[in-house]
Enzyme design. Structure first.
Site, PDB file in Angstrom:
ATOM      1  N   HIS A 125       0.233   3.591   4.007  1.00 23.05           N
ATOM      2  CA  HIS A 125       1.370   2.818   3.467  1.00 23.05           C
ATOM      3  C   HIS A 125       2.587   3.699   3.171  1.00 23.05           C
ATOM      4  O   HIS A 125       3.669   3.170   2.892  1.00 23.05           O
ATOM      5  CB  HIS A 125       0.968   2.094   2.175  1.00 23.05           C
ATOM      6  CG  HIS A 125      -0.056   1.022   2.367  1.00 23.05           C
ATOM      7  ND1 HIS A 125       0.123  -0.032   3.241  1.00 23.05           N
ATOM      8  CD2 HIS A 125      -1.277   0.837   1.795  1.00 23.05           C
ATOM      9  CE1 HIS A 125      -0.953  -0.824   3.194  1.00 23.05           C
ATOM     10  NE2 HIS A 125      -1.823  -0.314   2.341  1.00 23.05           N
ATOM     11  N   ASP A 162      -7.939  -0.689   8.763  1.00 24.99           N
ATOM     12  CA  ASP A 162      -7.857  -1.052   7.352  1.00 24.99           C
ATOM     13  C   ASP A 162      -7.409  -2.514   7.265  1.00 24.99           C
ATOM     14  O   ASP A 162      -6.676  -2.994   8.125  1.00 24.99           O
ATOM     15  CB  ASP A 162      -6.834  -0.131   6.667  1.00 24.99           C
ATOM     16  CG  ASP A 162      -6.828  -0.269   5.161  1.00 24.99           C
ATOM     17  OD1 ASP A 162      -7.433   0.581   4.483  1.00 24.99           O
ATOM     18  OD2 ASP A 162      -6.203  -1.231   4.653  1.00 24.99           O
ATOM     19  N   HIS A 164      -5.326  -3.819   5.365  1.00 27.27           N
ATOM     20  CA  HIS A 164      -3.884  -3.922   5.106  1.00 27.27           C
ATOM     21  C   HIS A 164      -3.109  -3.314   6.268  1.00 27.27           C
ATOM     22  O   HIS A 164      -3.543  -2.327   6.862  1.00 27.27           O
ATOM     23  CB  HIS A 164      -3.527  -3.171   3.817  1.00 27.27           C
ATOM     24  CG  HIS A 164      -4.281  -3.641   2.613  1.00 27.27           C
ATOM     25  ND1 HIS A 164      -5.424  -3.011   2.161  1.00 27.27           N
ATOM     26  CD2 HIS A 164      -4.063  -4.696   1.793  1.00 27.27           C
ATOM     27  CE1 HIS A 164      -5.870  -3.662   1.078  1.00 27.27           C
ATOM     28  NE2 HIS A 164      -5.070  -4.685   0.848  1.00 27.27           N
ATOM     29  N   ASP A 245     -11.872  -1.919   3.896  1.00 23.13           N
ATOM     30  CA  ASP A 245     -11.617  -3.013   2.958  1.00 23.13           C
ATOM     31  C   ASP A 245     -11.562  -4.388   3.622  1.00 23.13           C
ATOM     32  O   ASP A 245     -11.302  -5.385   2.956  1.00 23.13           O
ATOM     33  CB  ASP A 245     -10.345  -2.747   2.121  1.00 23.13           C
ATOM     34  CG  ASP A 245      -9.224  -2.115   2.912  1.00 23.13           C
ATOM     35  OD1 ASP A 245      -9.318  -2.014   4.149  1.00 23.13           O
ATOM     36  OD2 ASP A 245      -8.221  -1.701   2.277  1.00 23.13           O
TER      37      ASP A 245
HETATM   38 ZN    ZN Z   1      -6.343  -1.211   2.694  1.00 27.07          ZN
END
Ligand code: ZN
Length: 315
Positions: A125, A162, A164, A245
């Site tokens: 991120h 991931d 996200h 995740d």
């Molecule tokens: Zn994540």
């Protein structure tokens, strides 16, 4: 196959507040899972600190200075709603980077076929100028640039599974056709980027997965969207932003991948690596916040990286 596992001795020195999902226990859970006899064949190495100045390969020139300035002398400082920095966080990030670069060396020098780095904090991120989403430096992006700079690798693929979207990695490479970035992620979900229409200069593939979708939807997305594009790109090296995740147990998202789904995905990525780039895969831990789900996903990921098959696993 030969697989390197890089551990990070100082992982617990990056402090996050009580109750924060990105916590030292994550690495403990991975280390316990990989201490089992099933993983005896792994080549194991402790990370040594890397040169944090390499962050300037992907981040703004004032980025590190801003992080150092934000770092408290003691306790925990806050960078945004959920991103924290403690006195030794940058030392931890430097060791994670050093471990990842050691894995890159081992894979590109042919010492091993592939490598996994059990490191924290995550990185995908972190944008060119902004730390966010638990991430301080974008380690996978730095490794990609270092593969090009140090080894002359021309075409780097980063596959981010991931749950996200890796907004930071996309931000860094969105105008660079020498780096292919593909992400599968739940949408809508933090950070809100990663629409399929975001394609960079034709080097980015974003696959948005529906809330409550399962491993079958993931497999279909990879088989129809990501693997064909990855194959066409013909990478010299595959880097993985390996987040766990999307696991059905994870508290931060609502996808329903099983541990076995991570094994399947890893095997398919190895097939591409076998055809395109002499098996070369470097995998870096990103998210994964349920300790059992994380251990299960990582176990399947590593079993496949090691043996090309899962074999006997407890879960
Ligand atoms: Zn994540």
């Amino acid at each position: 196959m030969s697989t390197l596992l890089v551990s990070q001795p100082n992982f617990a020195d990056h402090l996050t507040p009580q109750g924060h999902p990105e916590r030292a226990e994550r690495i403990v859970a991975i280390e316990e899972a990989l201490a089992k006899q099933r993983f005896d064949k792994l080549l194991r190495r402790d990370a040594i600190s890397g040169d944090l100045n390499l962050a300037e390969l992907v981040h703004d020139s004032r980025y590190l200075a801003r992080l150092r300035h934000a770092r408290p002398a003691e306790g925990i400082g806050q960078l945004d709603a959920d991103t924290f920095i403690s006195a030794k966080s940058l030392d931890v990030a430097a060791t994670g980077l050093g471990g990842a670069l050691n894995a890159l060396d081992a894979v590109l020098l042919g010492e091993v076929d592939n490598a996994f780095c059990a490191i924290r904090p995550p990185g995908h991120h972190a944008e060119i100028a902004t730390p966010m989403g638990f991430c301080l430096i974008n380690t996978v992006a730095i490794v990609a640039r270092e593969a090009q700079r140090k080894y002359g690798a021309e075409r780097i693929a980063i596959i981010d599974f991931d749950v996200h979207h890796g907004n930071g990695t996309q931000d860094i490479f969105k105008a660079d056709p020498s780096v292919f970035y593909a992400s599968s992620h739940q949408m809508p979900l933090f950070p809100g980027t990663g629409r399929p229409s975001e394609t960079g200069v034709g080097n980015i593939v974003n696959v948005a997965l529906d809330e409550n979708s399962d491993g079958a939807a993931m497999r279909d997305a990879y088989l129809t969207r990501i693997f064909p594009a990855l194959h066409d790109f013909s990478p010299d090296l595959i880097l993985l932003s390996a987040g766990f995740d999307a696991h059905e147990r994870d508290p931060l998202a609502q996808l329903n991948w099983s541990s076995a789904d991570y094994g399947w995905l890893t095997g398919k990525l190895m097939d591409v690596a076998d055809r395109a780039c002499g098996n070369r895969i470097v995998s870096l831990l990103e998210g994964g916040y349920d300790l059992k789900g994380l251990a299960g996903g990582v176990s399947h990921h590593l079993a496949m990286l090691m043996d090309g098959a899962i074999g006997r696993l407890d879960d």
